[in-house]
Design a protein around this motif. Structure first.
Motif, PDB file in Angstrom:
ATOM      1  N   THR A 147      88.709  -6.321  -3.656  1.00 18.49           N
ATOM      2  CA  THR A 147      87.877  -7.492  -3.932  1.00 18.49           C
ATOM      3  C   THR A 147      87.075  -7.816  -2.684  1.00 18.49           C
ATOM      4  O   THR A 147      87.625  -7.865  -1.587  1.00 18.49           O
ATOM      5  N   LEU A 148      85.777  -8.016  -2.850  1.00 18.49           N
ATOM      6  CA  LEU A 148      84.929  -8.494  -1.774  1.00 18.49           C
ATOM      7  C   LEU A 148      84.871 -10.019  -1.929  1.00 18.49           C
ATOM      8  O   LEU A 148      84.494 -10.524  -2.983  1.00 18.49           O
ATOM      9  N   VAL A 149      85.308 -10.727  -0.898  1.00 16.35           N
ATOM     10  CA  VAL A 149      85.385 -12.187  -0.924  1.00 16.35           C
ATOM     11  C   VAL A 149      84.425 -12.738   0.127  1.00 16.35           C
ATOM     12  O   VAL A 149      84.416 -12.257   1.259  1.00 16.35           O
ATOM     13  N   SER A 150      83.648 -13.729  -0.249  1.00 13.93           N
ATOM     14  CA  SER A 150      82.740 -14.344   0.720  1.00 13.93           C
ATOM     15  C   SER A 150      82.710 -15.850   0.510  1.00 13.93           C
ATOM     16  O   SER A 150      82.776 -16.337  -0.621  1.00 13.93           O
ATOM     17  N   ASP A 151      82.627 -16.563   1.616  1.00 13.75           N
ATOM     18  CA  ASP A 151      82.516 -18.012   1.560  1.00 13.75           C
ATOM     19  C   ASP A 151      81.775 -18.473   2.805  1.00 13.75           C
ATOM     20  O   ASP A 151      81.857 -17.850   3.857  1.00 13.75           O
ATOM     21  N   LEU A 199      78.396 -17.208   6.945  1.00 11.69           N
ATOM     22  CA  LEU A 199      78.976 -16.606   5.746  1.00 11.69           C
ATOM     23  C   LEU A 199      79.988 -15.561   6.197  1.00 11.69           C
ATOM     24  O   LEU A 199      79.640 -14.615   6.900  1.00 11.69           O
ATOM     25  N   ASN A 200      81.245 -15.743   5.817  1.00  9.05           N
ATOM     26  CA  ASN A 200      82.302 -14.789   6.126  1.00  9.05           C
ATOM     27  C   ASN A 200      82.489 -13.833   4.962  1.00  9.05           C
ATOM     28  O   ASN A 200      82.308 -14.215   3.804  1.00  9.05           O
ATOM     29  N   VAL A 201      82.878 -12.612   5.274  1.00 12.11           N
ATOM     30  CA  VAL A 201      83.165 -11.617   4.245  1.00 12.11           C
ATOM     31  C   VAL A 201      84.524 -11.002   4.542  1.00 12.11           C
ATOM     32  O   VAL A 201      84.808 -10.602   5.675  1.00 12.11           O
ATOM     33  N   MET A 202      85.359 -10.946   3.514  1.00 11.38           N
ATOM     34  CA  MET A 202      86.672 -10.310   3.617  1.00 11.38           C
ATOM     35  C   MET A 202      86.801  -9.285   2.497  1.00 11.38           C
ATOM     36  O   MET A 202      86.098  -9.351   1.495  1.00 11.38           O
ATOM     37  N   LEU A 203      87.703  -8.364   2.694  1.00  7.93           N
ATOM     38  CA  LEU A 203      88.096  -7.441   1.638  1.00  7.93           C
ATOM     39  C   LEU A 203      89.564  -7.713   1.345  1.00  7.93           C
ATOM     40  O   LEU A 203      90.350  -7.937   2.270  1.00  7.93           O
ATOM     41  N   TRP A 233      91.631  -8.376   4.631  1.00 10.64           N
ATOM     42  CA  TRP A 233      91.081  -7.966   5.914  1.00 10.64           C
ATOM     43  C   TRP A 233      89.776  -8.706   6.158  1.00 10.64           C
ATOM     44  O   TRP A 233      88.926  -8.776   5.280  1.00 10.64           O
ATOM     45  N   TYR A 234      89.611  -9.227   7.368  1.00  6.83           N
ATOM     46  CA  TYR A 234      88.320  -9.774   7.772  1.00  6.83           C
ATOM     47  C   TYR A 234      87.371  -8.588   7.904  1.00  6.83           C
ATOM     48  O   TYR A 234      87.693  -7.595   8.546  1.00  6.83           O
ATOM     49  N   PHE A 235      86.194  -8.692   7.316  1.00 10.00           N
ATOM     50  CA  PHE A 235      85.226  -7.598   7.381  1.00 10.00           C
ATOM     51  C   PHE A 235      84.076  -7.946   8.325  1.00 10.00           C
ATOM     52  O   PHE A 235      83.806  -7.232   9.270  1.00 10.00           O
ATOM     53  N   THR A 236      83.387  -9.036   8.085  1.00  7.13           N
ATOM     54  CA  THR A 236      82.248  -9.399   8.920  1.00  7.13           C
ATOM     55  C   THR A 236      81.832 -10.834   8.631  1.00  7.13           C
ATOM     56  O   THR A 236      82.338 -11.459   7.709  1.00  7.13           O
ATOM     57  N   ASN A 237      80.903 -11.329   9.422  1.00  2.00           N
ATOM     58  CA  ASN A 237      80.279 -12.615   9.114  1.00  2.00           C
ATOM     59  C   ASN A 237      78.805 -12.533   9.454  1.00  2.00           C
ATOM     60  O   ASN A 237      78.354 -11.580  10.076  1.00  2.00           O
ATOM     61  N   SER A 238      78.082 -13.547   9.033  1.00  2.00           N
ATOM     62  CA  SER A 238      76.645 -13.560   9.268  1.00  2.00           C
ATOM     63  C   SER A 238      76.195 -14.996   9.482  1.00  2.00           C
ATOM     64  O   SER A 238      76.580 -15.893   8.728  1.00  2.00           O
ATOM     65  N   CYS A 242      84.431 -12.188  -5.353  1.00  2.00           N
ATOM     66  CA  CYS A 242      84.904 -13.558  -5.504  1.00  2.00           C
ATOM     67  C   CYS A 242      84.112 -14.474  -4.564  1.00  2.00           C
ATOM     68  O   CYS A 242      84.109 -14.264  -3.348  1.00  2.00           O
ATOM     69  N   LEU A 243      83.416 -15.450  -5.149  1.00  2.00           N
ATOM     70  CA  LEU A 243      82.585 -16.380  -4.387  1.00  2.00           C
ATOM     71  C   LEU A 243      82.891 -17.804  -4.834  1.00  2.00           C
ATOM     72  O   LEU A 243      83.502 -18.010  -5.879  1.00  2.00           O
ATOM     73  N   ASP A 244      82.423 -18.789  -4.077  1.00  2.00           N
ATOM     74  CA  ASP A 244      82.658 -20.160  -4.519  1.00  2.00           C
ATOM     75  C   ASP A 244      81.726 -20.509  -5.679  1.00  2.00           C
ATOM     76  O   ASP A 244      80.777 -19.798  -5.982  1.00  2.00           O
ATOM     77  N   GLY A 245      82.036 -21.598  -6.343  1.00  2.00           N
ATOM     78  CA  GLY A 245      81.322 -21.979  -7.556  1.00  2.00           C
ATOM     79  C   GLY A 245      79.842 -22.237  -7.372  1.00  2.00           C
ATOM     80  O   GLY A 245      79.067 -22.133  -8.332  1.00  2.00           O
TER      81      GLY A 245
END
Length: 111
Positions: free
Chosen positions: A18-22, A33-37, A44-49, A84-87
């Motif tokens: 799952t790619l998760v971002s918030d 914006l953070n991105v996790m897998l 796992w923390y993947f990256t942020n922007s 998976c993202l926020d609403g």
């Protein structure tokens, strides 16, 4: 991405990822914006922007997710079946699902 993380993700990818971002605002008032897998057992923390200068349109969100997905190793890209993202991002779901083959978007229910 370090070798250990790559090895763990490759092993976990058997069951799908799952790619998760918030997004959030840091103490300097920057919009990040953070991105996790995530797998069924670990995240796992993947990256942020830093997106402070960006208007958070649904097109921007869809392109952001696609760009982060494209930055993954090819083998891992094929294992991402869920985003998976926020609403607030629900308007980007159709565009994301069109860009990421075999992926389903859902709203994160965590509060």
């Amino acid at each position: 991405m370090d070798l250990r993380m790559m090895e763990e993700l490759t092993a976990a990818s058997v069951y799908g990822l799952t790619l998760v971002s918030d997004g959030f605002t840091d103490t300097s008032r920057q919009s990040l914006l953070n991105v996790m897998l995530a797998s069924r057992e670990k995240s796992w923390y993947f990256t942020n922007s830093n997106s402070s200068r960006e208007e958070k349109t649904m097109t921007y969100i869809a392109e952001f997710v696609h760009d982060k997905w494209m930055s993954l190793d090819v083998a891992l890209r094929d294992s991402v079946h869920h985003v998976c993202l926020d609403g607030a991002c629900v308007g980007a779901f159709n565009a994301i699902e069109a860009k990421l083959p075999r992926s389903l978007c859902t709203i994160c229910t965590a509060t």
